[in-house]
Design a protein around this motif. Sequence first.
Motif, PDB file in Angstrom:
ATOM      1  N   ILE A  80       0.837  -1.203   0.000  1.00  0.00           N
ATOM      2  CA  ILE A  80       0.000   0.000   0.000  1.00  0.00           C
ATOM      3  C   ILE A  80       0.869   1.247   0.000  1.00  0.00           C
ATOM      4  CG2 ILE A  80      -1.649   1.344   1.356  1.00  0.00           C
ATOM      5  CD1 ILE A  80      -2.832  -1.306   2.341  1.00  0.00           C
ATOM      6  N   LEU A  81       1.902   1.255   0.842  1.00  0.00           N
ATOM      7  CA  LEU A  81       2.776   2.416   0.938  1.00  0.00           C
ATOM      8  C   LEU A  81       3.552   2.661  -0.354  1.00  0.00           C
ATOM      9  CD1 LEU A  81       4.243   1.956   4.539  1.00  0.00           C
ATOM     10  CD2 LEU A  81       2.548   3.647   3.808  1.00  0.00           C
ATOM     11  N   SER A  82       3.934   1.598  -1.040  1.00  0.00           N
ATOM     12  CA  SER A  82       4.761   1.749  -2.233  1.00  0.00           C
ATOM     13  C   SER A  82       3.955   2.021  -3.497  1.00  0.00           C
ATOM     14  CB  SER A  82       5.626   0.502  -2.436  1.00  0.00           C
ATOM     15  OG  SER A  82       4.818  -0.647  -2.669  1.00  0.00           O
ATOM     16  N   THR A  83       2.721   1.486  -3.555  1.00  0.00           N
ATOM     17  CA  THR A  83       1.928   1.612  -4.780  1.00  0.00           C
ATOM     18  C   THR A  83       0.767   2.588  -4.660  1.00  0.00           C
ATOM     19  OG1 THR A  83       0.391  -0.190  -4.218  1.00  0.00           O
ATOM     20  CG2 THR A  83       2.460  -0.787  -5.333  1.00  0.00           C
ATOM     21  N   GLY A  84       0.288   2.818  -3.437  1.00  0.00           N
ATOM     22  CA  GLY A  84      -0.896   3.654  -3.261  1.00  0.00           C
ATOM     23  C   GLY A  84      -2.190   2.920  -3.534  1.00  0.00           C
ATOM     24  N   ASN A  85      -2.097   1.627  -3.805  1.00  0.00           N
ATOM     25  CA  ASN A  85      -3.290   0.828  -4.079  1.00  0.00           C
ATOM     26  C   ASN A  85      -3.925   0.358  -2.768  1.00  0.00           C
ATOM     27  OD1 ASN A  85      -2.884   1.029  -6.848  1.00  0.00           O
ATOM     28  ND2 ASN A  85      -1.601  -0.802  -6.903  1.00  0.00           N
ATOM     29  N   SER A  86      -5.238   0.441  -2.697  1.00  0.00           N
ATOM     30  CA  SER A  86      -5.963   0.014  -1.507  1.00  0.00           C
ATOM     31  C   SER A  86      -6.179  -1.495  -1.508  1.00  0.00           C
ATOM     32  CB  SER A  86      -7.318   0.718  -1.433  1.00  0.00           C
ATOM     33  OG  SER A  86      -7.167   2.117  -1.396  1.00  0.00           O
ATOM     34  N   ILE A  87      -6.439  -2.043  -0.337  1.00  0.00           N
ATOM     35  CA  ILE A  87      -6.871  -3.433  -0.186  1.00  0.00           C
ATOM     36  C   ILE A  87      -8.304  -3.383   0.317  1.00  0.00           C
ATOM     37  CG2 ILE A  87      -6.569  -5.539   1.159  1.00  0.00           C
ATOM     38  CD1 ILE A  87      -3.578  -5.032   1.121  1.00  0.00           C
ATOM     39  N   ILE A  88      -9.213  -3.935  -0.453  1.00  0.00           N
ATOM     40  CA  ILE A  88     -10.640  -3.812  -0.151  1.00  0.00           C
ATOM     41  C   ILE A  88     -11.232  -5.172   0.196  1.00  0.00           C
ATOM     42  CG2 ILE A  88     -12.883  -2.992  -0.949  1.00  0.00           C
ATOM     43  CD1 ILE A  88     -10.791  -0.802  -0.768  1.00  0.00           C
ATOM     44  N   ASN A  89     -11.823  -5.272   1.384  1.00  0.00           N
ATOM     45  CA  ASN A  89     -12.546  -6.471   1.819  1.00  0.00           C
ATOM     46  C   ASN A  89     -11.731  -7.745   1.640  1.00  0.00           C
ATOM     47  OD1 ASN A  89     -14.838  -5.018   2.572  1.00  0.00           O
ATOM     48  ND2 ASN A  89     -15.712  -5.122   0.524  1.00  0.00           N
ATOM     49  N   GLN A  90     -10.491  -7.718   2.105  1.00  0.00           N
ATOM     50  CA  GLN A  90      -9.649  -8.907   2.051  1.00  0.00           C
ATOM     51  C   GLN A  90      -9.988  -9.825   3.218  1.00  0.00           C
ATOM     52  OE1 GLN A  90      -5.345  -8.986   0.904  1.00  0.00           O
ATOM     53  NE2 GLN A  90      -5.050  -9.252   3.095  1.00  0.00           N
ATOM     54  N   VAL A  91     -10.266 -11.078   2.926  1.00  0.00           N
ATOM     55  CA  VAL A  91     -10.590 -12.048   3.965  1.00  0.00           C
ATOM     56  C   VAL A  91      -9.297 -12.682   4.463  1.00  0.00           C
ATOM     57  CG1 VAL A  91     -11.834 -14.161   4.507  1.00  0.00           C
ATOM     58  CG2 VAL A  91     -12.846 -12.491   2.954  1.00  0.00           C
ATOM     59  N   GLU A  92      -9.098 -12.653   5.785  1.00  0.00           N
ATOM     60  CA  GLU A  92      -7.851 -13.153   6.345  1.00  0.00           C
ATOM     61  C   GLU A  92      -8.066 -13.576   7.792  1.00  0.00           C
ATOM     62  OE1 GLU A  92      -5.180  -9.861   6.088  1.00  0.00           O
ATOM     63  OE2 GLU A  92      -6.411  -8.565   7.361  1.00  0.00           O
ATOM     64  N   LEU A  93      -7.150 -14.403   8.305  1.00  0.00           N
ATOM     65  CA  LEU A  93      -7.148 -14.762   9.710  1.00  0.00           C
ATOM     66  C   LEU A  93      -6.418 -13.681  10.496  1.00  0.00           C
ATOM     67  CD1 LEU A  93      -6.314 -18.582   9.809  1.00  0.00           C
ATOM     68  CD2 LEU A  93      -8.396 -17.507  10.644  1.00  0.00           C
ATOM     69  N   VAL A  94      -7.058 -13.193  11.549  1.00  0.00           N
ATOM     70  CA  VAL A  94      -6.399 -12.199  12.404  1.00  0.00           C
ATOM     71  C   VAL A  94      -6.631 -12.578  13.863  1.00  0.00           C
ATOM     72  CG1 VAL A  94      -6.718 -10.356  10.719  1.00  0.00           C
ATOM     73  CG2 VAL A  94      -8.419 -10.679  12.513  1.00  0.00           C
ATOM     74  N   LYS A 109      -6.351   1.504   3.310  1.00  0.00           N
ATOM     75  CA  LYS A 109      -6.100   2.484   2.255  1.00  0.00           C
ATOM     76  C   LYS A 109      -4.922   3.373   2.627  1.00  0.00           C
ATOM     77  CE  LYS A 109     -10.815   2.806   0.468  1.00  0.00           C
ATOM     78  NZ  LYS A 109     -11.852   3.731  -0.050  1.00  0.00           N
ATOM     79  N   PRO A 110      -4.263   3.937   1.615  1.00  0.00           N
ATOM     80  CA  PRO A 110      -3.178   4.873   1.912  1.00  0.00           C
ATOM     81  C   PRO A 110      -3.730   6.161   2.512  1.00  0.00           C
ATOM     82  CG  PRO A 110      -3.629   4.839  -0.442  1.00  0.00           C
ATOM     83  CD  PRO A 110      -4.442   3.735   0.163  1.00  0.00           C
ATOM     84  N   LEU A 111      -2.974   6.757   3.416  1.00  0.00           N
ATOM     85  CA  LEU A 111      -3.337   8.026   4.032  1.00  0.00           C
ATOM     86  C   LEU A 111      -2.419   9.095   3.452  1.00  0.00           C
ATOM     87  CD1 LEU A 111      -5.272   9.092   6.276  1.00  0.00           C
ATOM     88  CD2 LEU A 111      -3.355   8.870   7.858  1.00  0.00           C
ATOM     89  N   TYR A 112      -3.004  10.178   2.944  1.00  0.00           N
ATOM     90  CA  TYR A 112      -2.228  11.222   2.273  1.00  0.00           C
ATOM     91  C   TYR A 112      -2.137  12.474   3.141  1.00  0.00           C
ATOM     92  CZ  TYR A 112      -2.729   8.404  -1.978  1.00  0.00           C
ATOM     93  OH  TYR A 112      -2.685   7.385  -2.900  1.00  0.00           O
ATOM     94  N   ASN A 113      -0.998  13.159   3.064  1.00  0.00           N
ATOM     95  CA  ASN A 113      -0.855  14.440   3.745  1.00  0.00           C
ATOM     96  C   ASN A 113      -1.309  15.574   2.831  1.00  0.00           C
ATOM     97  OD1 ASN A 113       1.244  14.952   1.927  1.00  0.00           O
ATOM     98  ND2 ASN A 113       2.851  14.426   3.397  1.00  0.00           N
ATOM     99  N   GLN A 114      -1.159  16.797   3.284  1.00  0.00           N
ATOM    100  CA  GLN A 114      -1.648  17.945   2.518  1.00  0.00           C
ATOM    101  C   GLN A 114      -0.906  18.136   1.199  1.00  0.00           C
ATOM    102  OE1 GLN A 114      -1.391  21.236   5.282  1.00  0.00           O
ATOM    103  NE2 GLN A 114      -3.435  20.826   6.118  1.00  0.00           N
ATOM    104  N   ASN A 115       0.270  17.557   1.088  1.00  0.00           N
ATOM    105  CA  ASN A 115       1.041  17.668  -0.150  1.00  0.00           C
ATOM    106  C   ASN A 115       0.750  16.533  -1.131  1.00  0.00           C
ATOM    107  OD1 ASN A 115       2.416  19.983   0.814  1.00  0.00           O
ATOM    108  ND2 ASN A 115       3.848  18.672   1.949  1.00  0.00           N
ATOM    109  N   GLY A 116      -0.219  15.697  -0.771  1.00  0.00           N
ATOM    110  CA  GLY A 116      -0.575  14.593  -1.651  1.00  0.00           C
ATOM    111  C   GLY A 116       0.376  13.411  -1.560  1.00  0.00           C
ATOM    112  N   GLU A 117       1.205  13.378  -0.511  1.00  0.00           N
ATOM    113  CA  GLU A 117       2.163  12.290  -0.328  1.00  0.00           C
ATOM    114  C   GLU A 117       1.596  11.265   0.653  1.00  0.00           C
ATOM    115  OE1 GLU A 117       5.115  14.762   1.294  1.00  0.00           O
ATOM    116  OE2 GLU A 117       6.120  15.161  -0.626  1.00  0.00           O
TER     117      GLU A 117
END
Length: 243
Positions: A80-94, A109-117
Amino acid sequence: MQDDRFFQRHQVGDCLSTIFDDLPGFIFFIKDSDLRYVAYNQRLCEIFNASQDEEILGRRDDDYIPEHIREQIRKDDLRILSTGNSIINQVELVPRGDGFVDWSTTTKKPLYNQNGEICGIIGVTRPFLQGTTSLSKNEELGAALKLLHENYHDNIPISELAKASNFSLSTFLRKFKACFGMTPKEYLRHLRVQEACHLIVRTTNSFAEISYKCGFADQSHFSREFTRIMKEPPSAYRSRFRI
């Protein structure tokens, strides 16, 4: 979207995490770019057995989550940090506290600052049973999932699962693998191990009894599958988490 002027004018701080405490089983969290927790709800404290609410601040999953589960979470976070792609409704053991593990549905999802980073990750994990209810009403695999969760101790023919979903066998297998990253048989094995985790911690049943209740061929088969998925034998798991 939000009106930043409203939050600044009223000096509203963290207003997100508290609402998730009123949703049973929900976990809310925010991590920074070094994967350290900077915000979370009370449920995460319970799962991590944190003695104080502030204890988790600035710490990573390494301090709380078993390695075999943590490894995949870290891979997802770094992607997520490297691509900016979200993970949506992933089923996993936690982990769910007190040695339990459960199927859960996670969205991050990625969290962006005011500079869009990208400056971090924001996520929500909810019990998979709630996800199953939604899937049963709206998604293609709902009927098959219902069969699996209600009859996990039986050997359900894959053809029966495909029929319940109104797909051909090949189409069903393709869609299931695309959704969960594993075959229905693999999913069933994980589901049985999850139920075994609950019985190991909550009861004094012998491992032979647990293997029978969870649908394994015998105790030897149960021990092999449990160790393969949980990375430790049932006896070690019971010793660590016995209430």
